[in-house]
Design a protein around this motif. Structure first.
Motif, PDB file in Angstrom:
ATOM      1  N   UNK A  59       0.860  -1.189   0.000  1.00 51.13           N
ATOM      2  CA  UNK A  59       0.000   0.000   0.000  1.00 51.13           C
ATOM      3  C   UNK A  59       0.891   1.231   0.000  1.00 51.13           C
ATOM      4  N   UNK A  60       0.553   2.178  -0.887  1.00 49.84           N
ATOM      5  CA  UNK A  60       1.203   3.485  -0.798  1.00 49.84           C
ATOM      6  C   UNK A  60       0.114   4.540  -0.923  1.00 49.84           C
ATOM      7  N   UNK A  61       0.489   5.802  -0.950  1.00 47.14           N
ATOM      8  CA  UNK A  61      -0.525   6.865  -0.948  1.00 47.14           C
ATOM      9  C   UNK A  61      -0.426   7.722  -2.213  1.00 47.14           C
ATOM     10  N   UNK A  62      -1.462   8.515  -2.412  1.00 46.18           N
ATOM     11  CA  UNK A  62      -1.477   9.415  -3.576  1.00 46.18           C
ATOM     12  C   UNK A  62      -0.380  10.467  -3.484  1.00 46.18           C
ATOM     13  N   UNK A  63       0.232  10.606  -2.316  1.00 46.00           N
ATOM     14  CA  UNK A  63       1.277  11.621  -2.149  1.00 46.00           C
ATOM     15  C   UNK A  63       2.669  11.124  -2.489  1.00 46.00           C
ATOM     16  N   UNK A  64       2.779   9.844  -2.854  1.00 47.44           N
ATOM     17  CA  UNK A  64       4.131   9.319  -3.079  1.00 47.44           C
ATOM     18  C   UNK A  64       4.808   9.988  -4.268  1.00 47.44           C
ATOM     19  N   UNK A  65       6.106  10.101  -4.112  1.00 46.39           N
ATOM     20  CA  UNK A  65       7.013  10.584  -5.157  1.00 46.39           C
ATOM     21  C   UNK A  65       7.271   9.440  -6.139  1.00 46.39           C
ATOM     22  N   UNK A  66       7.699   9.779  -7.346  1.00 45.86           N
ATOM     23  CA  UNK A  66       8.057   8.726  -8.310  1.00 45.86           C
ATOM     24  C   UNK A  66       9.138   7.777  -7.786  1.00 45.86           C
ATOM     25  N   UNK A  67       9.917   8.228  -6.822  1.00 45.07           N
ATOM     26  CA  UNK A  67      10.962   7.369  -6.261  1.00 45.07           C
ATOM     27  C   UNK A  67      10.388   6.205  -5.476  1.00 45.07           C
ATOM     28  N   UNK A  68       9.121   6.295  -5.079  1.00 44.10           N
ATOM     29  CA  UNK A  68       8.435   5.126  -4.526  1.00 44.10           C
ATOM     30  C   UNK A  68       7.568   4.464  -5.607  1.00 44.10           C
ATOM     31  N   UNK A  69       6.866   5.286  -6.386  1.00 55.82           N
ATOM     32  CA  UNK A  69       5.919   4.726  -7.368  1.00 55.82           C
ATOM     33  C   UNK A  69       6.630   3.909  -8.443  1.00 55.82           C
ATOM     34  N   UNK A  70       7.750   4.418  -8.950  1.00 54.08           N
ATOM     35  CA  UNK A  70       8.410   3.706 -10.060  1.00 54.08           C
ATOM     36  C   UNK A  70       9.014   2.361  -9.646  1.00 54.08           C
ATOM     37  N   UNK A  71       9.671   2.241  -8.489  1.00 60.16           N
ATOM     38  CA  UNK A  71      10.095   0.891  -8.072  1.00 60.16           C
ATOM     39  C   UNK A  71       8.893  -0.053  -7.898  1.00 60.16           C
ATOM     40  N   UNK A  72       7.772   0.474  -7.381  1.00 63.78           N
ATOM     41  CA  UNK A  72       6.583  -0.373  -7.220  1.00 63.78           C
ATOM     42  C   UNK A  72       6.072  -0.840  -8.584  1.00 63.78           C
ATOM     43  N   UNK A  73       6.009   0.098  -9.524  1.00 60.20           N
ATOM     44  CA  UNK A  73       5.524  -0.249 -10.862  1.00 60.20           C
ATOM     45  C   UNK A  73       6.448  -1.277 -11.524  1.00 60.20           C
ATOM     46  N   UNK A  74       7.758  -1.128 -11.325  1.00 60.56           N
ATOM     47  CA  UNK A  74       8.733  -2.092 -11.851  1.00 60.56           C
ATOM     48  C   UNK A  74       8.446  -3.484 -11.288  1.00 60.56           C
ATOM     49  N   UNK A  75       8.256  -3.562  -9.956  1.00 58.82           N
ATOM     50  CA  UNK A  75       8.002  -4.866  -9.325  1.00 58.82           C
ATOM     51  C   UNK A  75       6.683  -5.459  -9.823  1.00 58.82           C
ATOM     52  N   UNK A  76       5.697  -4.596 -10.042  1.00 57.10           N
ATOM     53  CA  UNK A  76       4.396  -5.070 -10.537  1.00 57.10           C
ATOM     54  C   UNK A  76       4.537  -5.639 -11.948  1.00 57.10           C
TER      55      UNK A  76
END
Lengths: 379, 379
Positions: free
Chosen positions: B91-108
């Motif tokens: 779970x992450x939030x709408x406030x996350x920076x790409x530095x969290x979102x992009x690693x998550x998207x990579x893992x997905x």
């Protein structure tokens, strides 16, 4: 105090470096490449200048493919993990640092690749033939340490580069101990990926590595995140260098490297001569003593390893440090396969490594100390 | 020149920071943790002091689990990629920076995890309830941006931390925009992993991030190589911090952070008051004008975003820069989901971000400039 551990990090930072770092703290401290205002653009422009100057230094025509990393190990990780091919084969040499060996071992244990560690058939360094006979049909990457951080052995990187090109195999050179004082012409030597450590041969700050990446090296990123470009995309942008440069750049260390490049270019001949002279003199004088030298006399590259019989290298370094104020490095130098081939797995080696700021007088003091230790150890 | 882009990087580096960086270039420039001689040990001791002081600052009892990284994005990558669990949910939030979102998207995209981006139900920031209702049986990690770099929204990290602990879920806090001026008590808030950006809230150098890693966070390394320990082993050592710190450390930036910690500790109350006063004053004055403000008045955290109707944010920033010498940041701020929820995907926002070194007088000049732009844009 005499400092002979420059292969770990050069101690003296020239004024060109210090001035640029202080400018980075006082004039160029905005975030480069993040905003459109004057301060950010000014800093960005300084960073791009260093990229261009580095490309020029290594005869490399793609400054946008000069990638700033945390350190040389990080650059090697990006090159090795980023180019990994399922069921592929990699060749490296007995001179590799753990920064190449450990990523390879990780990939092997994950079942992704296999790798061969090539031995040196000749005493002075890895040859093209050493590499060539180990190439397999699935070899996609050859990693070659340029100058050994253990004993200064030097690989035939130009010949190996041409071999790689003819076989269409990626060629990665670890220039941690050579860049700054050895010729590295990426175009002429057919190098696809070059990793360097600016805090060593460029007399700059710790906290920066560089990977120069030819167009043939189509690798994947190993980190993901903010790049200041394509902010609305959840995927890493394809544009370089941003694809591989995640988060804020280490601007002070980059600008410091810019200063280091000026220092090295202005003193290139003198630096080379100094390292050669000091190494040759030390070798010549040590060879008169009953000690074991692990460096070939032709490899006057600023690094020399030796041992005093019956003493562990750490013991010698400890005496040199405590009794004589001379800083050398003992034990292993993060290159386990080299210690295996030098037969120094038990003792390690006493490593002496020079910079431009060392002198013959300092080497004479070391020689005096070594003679004294030899005398004491006989009692 | 007026600099209001401190959320990208603070511009003014206090003397405490500059002095330590210059000491790092002149006294502590040996490689820490690599050799046994006096110079290396002295530098190593300085580095360990900073580790201890950082642990103390965040009420964290394991200094050896304070990991130095390249930047905050690198720290977030280590936390997210290093903790990845096959078939797990994050779970992450709408406030996350790409530095969290992009690693998550990579893992997905690699088929390893799934993740949910949680929306804010309240106007001031993410609440415990926002998170709790999205927890799945396979949720192993909750990532929460502490203070939004877009508009200063502030998450209830203490309540969320306690929730994570009760559910045995790892809790990662992105403190890039909060560490240094907001209370972050790792023990009390039950934070398992805290990522920070020293060049922002600690007024230190670009080129360093930190991940503080609780004993519960048993993660894997994402880089491999020289650590100065267990040199003969081809596997990454298990001892911390070496397990996660590959290659030479960025000593000047680490020592600079040591200076930044002193500066922040000595001026903590004043820094907090300054950021609060400037943000509150700007908010109060802007709210009298016909512009759109995206920051809640209670979130006086040093960051404020706004837009002038009918003008793109980049246009406003460009006028502020060129005509008034005021540095702000326009466009997107590497947080795409926040722009979606603020309905600013087309225009981005004009972001004003303060440091201790800004003044009310400078804010008044910005207000004058905004009024002038409003007047001109009506013509």
């Amino acid at each position: 105090m005499i400092y002979f551990d420059n292969s770990a990090s050069t101690l003296v930072k020239p004024k060109e470096v210090q001035q640029m770092v202080n400018l980075a703290m006082n004039k160029f401290s905005a975030n480069p490449g993040r905003s459109g205002h004057r301060q950010s653009l000014l800093t960005g422009s300084e960073v791009e200048n260093v990229r261009q100057n580095l490309a020029d230094f290594f005869c490399f025509s793609n400054p946008e493919r000069v990638i700033f990393t945390q350190n040389c190990s990080d650059a090697l990780n990006l090159a090795i993990l980023g180019s990994a091919k399922q069921n592929g084969h990699v060749i490296c040499t007995e001179n590799e640092h753990n920064s190449s060996l450990r990523p390879l071992q990780y990939l092997k244990e994950k079942g992704i690749i296999n790798y061969t560690i090539v031995s040196q058939s000749e005493k002075k360094g890895i040859t093209k033939n050493d590499i060539e006979k180990n190439i397999l049909p699935n070899t996609y990457l050859i990693i070659c340490n340029h100058i050994s951080n253990v004993n200064g052995d030097k690989a035939e990187i130009e010949e190996i580069g041409k071999l790689c090109q003819s076989k269409n195999i990626l060629f990665l050179v670890d220039g941690a101990q050579s860049a700054g004082h050895e010729e590295i012409n990426m175009e002429k030597f057919k190098i696809d990926m070059l990793a360097i450590a600016p805090h060593k041969g460029f007399y700059s700050l710790q906290g920066l590595g560089v990977l120069l990446l030819s167009e043939k090296a189509n690798i994947s990123p190993i980190r993901f995140g903010g790049t200041g470009t394509n902010s609305l995309e959840l995927n890493q942008p394809s544009i370089l260098p941003e694809r591989f440069e995640v988060g804020t750049l280490p601007t002070p260390a980059i600008l410091g490297l810019g200063g280091g490049l000026i220092f090295v270019k202005n003193n290139y001949k003198e630096i080379r001569e100094k390292l050669e002279d000091l190494t040759t003199f030390l070798h010549y004088e040590l060879s008169k003593l009953p000690i074991k030298i692990y460096t070939h006399p032709d490899n006057a590259n600023g690094v020399l390893s030796f041992n005093i019989p019956s003493l562990h290298s750490n013991e010698v370094c400890s005496i040199l440090n405590e009794k004589w104020g001379i800083c050398t490095r003992g034990g292993y130098h993060c290159a386990p396969k080299k210690h295996q081939s030098l037969n120094t797995l038990e003792t390690g080696t006493v490593r002496v490594s020079f910079s431009y700021f060392n002198s013959i007088n300092e080497v004479q003091k070391l020689l005096g100390a070594v003679k004294n230790i030899l005398k004491s150890s006989k009692i």
